[in-house]
Scaffold this motif. Structure first.
Motif, short mmCIF file in Angstrom:
data_model
loop_
_atom_site.label_atom_id
_atom_site.label_comp_id
_atom_site.label_asym_id
_atom_site.label_seq_id
_atom_site.Cartn_x
_atom_site.Cartn_y
_atom_site.Cartn_z
N LEU A 141 0.83 -1.21 0.00
CA LEU A 141 0.00 0.00 0.00
C LEU A 141 0.86 1.26 0.00
O LEU A 141 0.53 2.24 -0.68
N ALA A 142 1.95 1.24 0.77
CA ALA A 142 2.84 2.40 0.80
C ALA A 142 3.45 2.65 -0.57
O ALA A 142 3.59 3.80 -1.02
N ALA A 143 3.81 1.58 -1.27
CA ALA A 143 4.39 1.73 -2.60
C ALA A 143 3.37 2.22 -3.61
O ALA A 143 3.69 2.96 -4.54
N ALA A 144 2.11 1.81 -3.43
CA ALA A 144 1.07 2.18 -4.39
C ALA A 144 0.52 3.58 -4.17
O ALA A 144 -0.05 4.18 -5.09
N HIS A 145 0.68 4.11 -2.96
CA HIS A 145 0.03 5.37 -2.60
C HIS A 145 0.28 6.53 -3.57
O HIS A 145 -0.68 7.20 -3.98
N PRO A 146 1.51 6.81 -3.97
CA PRO A 146 1.72 7.94 -4.90
C PRO A 146 1.00 7.75 -6.24
O PRO A 146 0.56 8.73 -6.85
N PHE A 147 0.85 6.52 -6.68
CA PHE A 147 0.20 6.27 -7.96
C PHE A 147 -1.32 6.36 -7.85
O PHE A 147 -2.02 6.46 -8.84
N ALA A 148 -1.82 6.33 -6.60
CA ALA A 148 -3.25 6.46 -6.38
C ALA A 148 -3.66 7.90 -6.09
O ALA A 148 -4.81 8.27 -6.31
N SER A 149 -2.70 8.72 -5.63
CA SER A 149 -3.05 10.07 -5.16
C SER A 149 -2.47 11.20 -6.01
O SER A 149 -2.76 12.36 -5.75
N ARG A 150 -1.63 10.87 -7.01
CA ARG A 150 -1.00 11.90 -7.83
C ARG A 150 -1.14 11.56 -9.31
O ARG A 150 -1.28 10.39 -9.67
N PRO A 151 -1.09 12.59 -10.16
CA PRO A 151 -1.19 12.34 -11.60
C PRO A 151 -0.12 11.35 -12.04
O PRO A 151 1.00 11.38 -11.52
N PRO A 152 -0.44 10.47 -12.99
CA PRO A 152 -1.70 10.34 -13.74
C PRO A 152 -2.73 9.44 -13.08
O PRO A 152 -3.64 8.94 -13.75
N TYR A 153 -2.62 9.20 -11.77
CA TYR A 153 -3.63 8.48 -10.99
C TYR A 153 -3.91 7.08 -11.53
O TYR A 153 -5.06 6.64 -11.63
N ILE A 154 -2.86 6.36 -11.87
CA ILE A 154 -3.08 5.05 -12.49
C ILE A 154 -3.64 4.02 -11.51
O ILE A 154 -4.17 3.00 -11.93
N LEU A 155 -3.53 4.30 -10.21
CA LEU A 155 -4.09 3.39 -9.22
C LEU A 155 -5.12 4.11 -8.35
O LEU A 155 -5.32 3.77 -7.19
N SER A 156 -5.80 5.09 -8.91
CA SER A 156 -6.74 5.91 -8.13
C SER A 156 -7.90 5.08 -7.56
O SER A 156 -8.51 5.47 -6.56
N TRP A 157 -8.19 3.95 -8.18
CA TRP A 157 -9.28 3.11 -7.68
C TRP A 157 -9.00 2.58 -6.28
O TRP A 157 -9.92 2.21 -5.55
N LEU A 158 -7.71 2.58 -5.88
CA LEU A 158 -7.39 2.10 -4.53
C LEU A 158 -7.91 3.03 -3.44
O LEU A 158 -8.31 2.59 -2.37
N ASN A 159 -7.89 4.35 -3.70
CA ASN A 159 -8.31 5.31 -2.68
C ASN A 159 -9.75 5.09 -2.25
O ASN A 159 -10.09 5.18 -1.06
N ALA A 160 -10.61 4.82 -3.23
CA ALA A 160 -12.03 4.65 -2.92
C ALA A 160 -12.30 3.42 -2.06
O ALA A 160 -13.37 3.31 -1.46
#
Length: 500
Positions: A350-369
């Motif tokens: 989760l720590a590794a994925a966090h920047p990709f979920a919260s910053r452009p281009p948001y490739i893992l933004s589905w994790l935040n929800a």
């Protein structure tokens, strides 16, 4: 049974008094009030024993830090205690808080302004947050004269030297993974050496590739996620140093249910000395599942749980009829079992994925929800939650929890006792709370279990409105509107069942 969608503009004042005590307390299982027993295994209740201690680690923001040895194990579970301030209302019973899978006490105490635990103590409840074995500041038992370092889930190391507890930072998550660039990824992905841990590292390497493939399928932007792989490496920088402890991560849900939680309850009862020796309990996610399972097990045996009331937040014993997003992870379970992977490094992933979920281009933004609805948590607190609240979990634990997605719902390790089958036998009042945008445990999943509680004992509520605010899985604990709405509901429920 009471069912409702709830919105409230009432605010319960938050007290912020703190105790001046700052130590660690340990216990020995020798004497005290009647102990909790599940499945016929009774433990002697604990006798309090204070040992010399160093200052609490900075990560522990509770008033007191206690340790409780768990019988038939090598673990001491940690209890964070929040003492009511002098001006708070007087209560009769202590309050136990249980966390979700792979999480620690931080989720209940993110900051002074966003603290579920501190809020409850401010309302007069002597509040205790349990960190089960392997989570947070829980630690292995060691002879008092040994000087052995033990890896803890928060990136902390605890060691005992001549009876003292010493804590030191191992991983500086607060620096941000982007600033931690090492060559560990190369070592991790190309490891072919010998030694006791070579097989484990190889297994985790293969398993991490499967996780990356799953995330790529969920991402709206095709990408090899090379940088994400590097961040996994950064988050796992000291993974090899933690393997001495991780190889011992060999427990399941029933270990929590039959050993860790009862040991903590016995300790709290002994320490607080309430008149009827009963506790109030709130569980979030797996914490609520543990409470449901306890009600079921005790109901089937006709025994007293020692609980005056139970409140669950986003919890269910049966997810088969819901559209829970956790079903997306089920394809990983069989490969993990086939590969014989002993642990899942949830926190590091989760720590590794966090920047990709919260910053452009948001490739893992589905994790935040999966964790919080849009605009319901302050970004800094959300980052702290992701970076510091999650740890490593045993694969055996996750495999047992996946039975909640099969016919009959969650069952014990033997596969013969289905917890939902005996829930109707409980005599404990239950408040079951759901969030309208909880993707992990949707309202229909919460109700699937809640409807089994005797009608006169159940209160079922769904928080969230069409125009907002909304509640995802963690928002019920730490969302911006939780204090105004969810906490107020919980306090009313606890008040009704705190009478002796």
């Amino acid at each position: 049974m009471k069912m409702s969608f709830v919105h409230s503009d009432l605010r319960v004042p938050l007290f912020s008094g703190r105790s001046s005590y700052g130590g660690s307390i340990r216990s020995d299982p020798e004497s005290g009030p009647p102990s909790v027993s599940i499945g016929g295994r009774a433990r002697p209740p604990p006798r309090l024993r204070v040992v010399k201690y160093a200052e609490k680690p900075p990560i522990c923001t509770a008033d007191e830090l206690h340790y409780v040895p768990v019988s038939n194990s090598d673990w001491e579970v940690a209890l964070w205690r929040y003492i009511p301030p002098p001006n708070a209302p007087r209560r009769n019973r202590p309050l136990l808080l249980l966390s979700g899978v792979g999480t620690n006490a931080i989720g209940y105490d993110l900051s002074p302004e966003s603290s579920f635990a501190r809020y409850m103590s401010g309302q007069g409840f002597d509040t205790w947050v349990l960190e089960v074995r392997g989570a947070g500041l829980s630690a292995e038992k060691m002879d008092s004269e040994e000087n052995v370092s033990v890896s803890c889930e928060l990136g902390l190391s605890s060691s005992r030297e001549k009876g003292s507890i010493i804590y030191q930072d191992m991983l500086q998550y607060q620096q941000g993974s982007a600033e931690i660039r090492t060559n560990f990824f190369q070592k991790f992905t190309s490891f072919d050496g010998e030694g006791p841990y070579s097989r484990i590292i190889g297994l985790l390497r293969d398993f991490s590739k499967r996780i990356l493939n799953l995330m790529q399928r969920q991402s709206s932007i095709p990408s090899p996620l090379v940088e994400f792989q590097e961040r996994i490496a950064s988050s796992l920088e000291d993974f090899d140093r933690q393997l001495d402890v991780i190889v011992k991560y060999d427990w399941d849900f029933d270990h929590y249910l039959e050993e860790d939680v009862p040991a903590a309850m016995d300790y709290i009862r002994t320490h607080c000395k309430s008149r009827d020796h009963k506790l109030l309990a709130i569980g979030h996610s797996m914490g609520g599942i543990l409470l449901y399972a306890m009600l079921s097990r005790y109901g089937s045996e006709g025994k007293d749980t020692g609980l005056a009331s139970v409140a669950t937040l986003g919890s269910s014993l049966d997810y088969t009829t819901s559209r829970s997003s956790l079903k997306l992870l089920l394809p990983l379970v069989d490969p993990a079992k086939a590969l014989n992977v002993p642990i899942i490094p949830l926190g590091a992933l989760l720590a590794a994925a966090h920047p990709f979920a919260s910053r452009p281009p948001y490739i893992l933004s589905w994790l935040n929800a999966q964790i919080t609805a849009q605009d319901t948590m302050h970004p800094d607190l959300f980052e702290k939650l992701i970076m510091k609240n999650f740890g490593t979990v045993p694969a055996k634990l996750l495999r047992q929890l996946t039975t909640a997605f099969r016919e009959g719902g969650l069952c014990d390790r033997s596969g013969t006792f289905f917890y939902k089958d005996h829930l109707h036998k409980t005599n404990v009042p239950v408040l079951a709370i759901a969030g309208d945008q909880d993707l992990i445990c949707p309202p229909e999943a919460v109700y699937e279990t809640a409807k089994l509680i005797p009608e006169h004992l159940l209160t079922f509520k769904v928080f969230g409105e069409p125009d907002g605010p909304h509640y995802a899985h963690y928002d019920l604990v730490g969302g911006l509107m939780a204090a105004d709405q969810v906490y107020h509901c919980l306090i009313n429920f606890l008040n009704r069942h705190d009478k002796v």
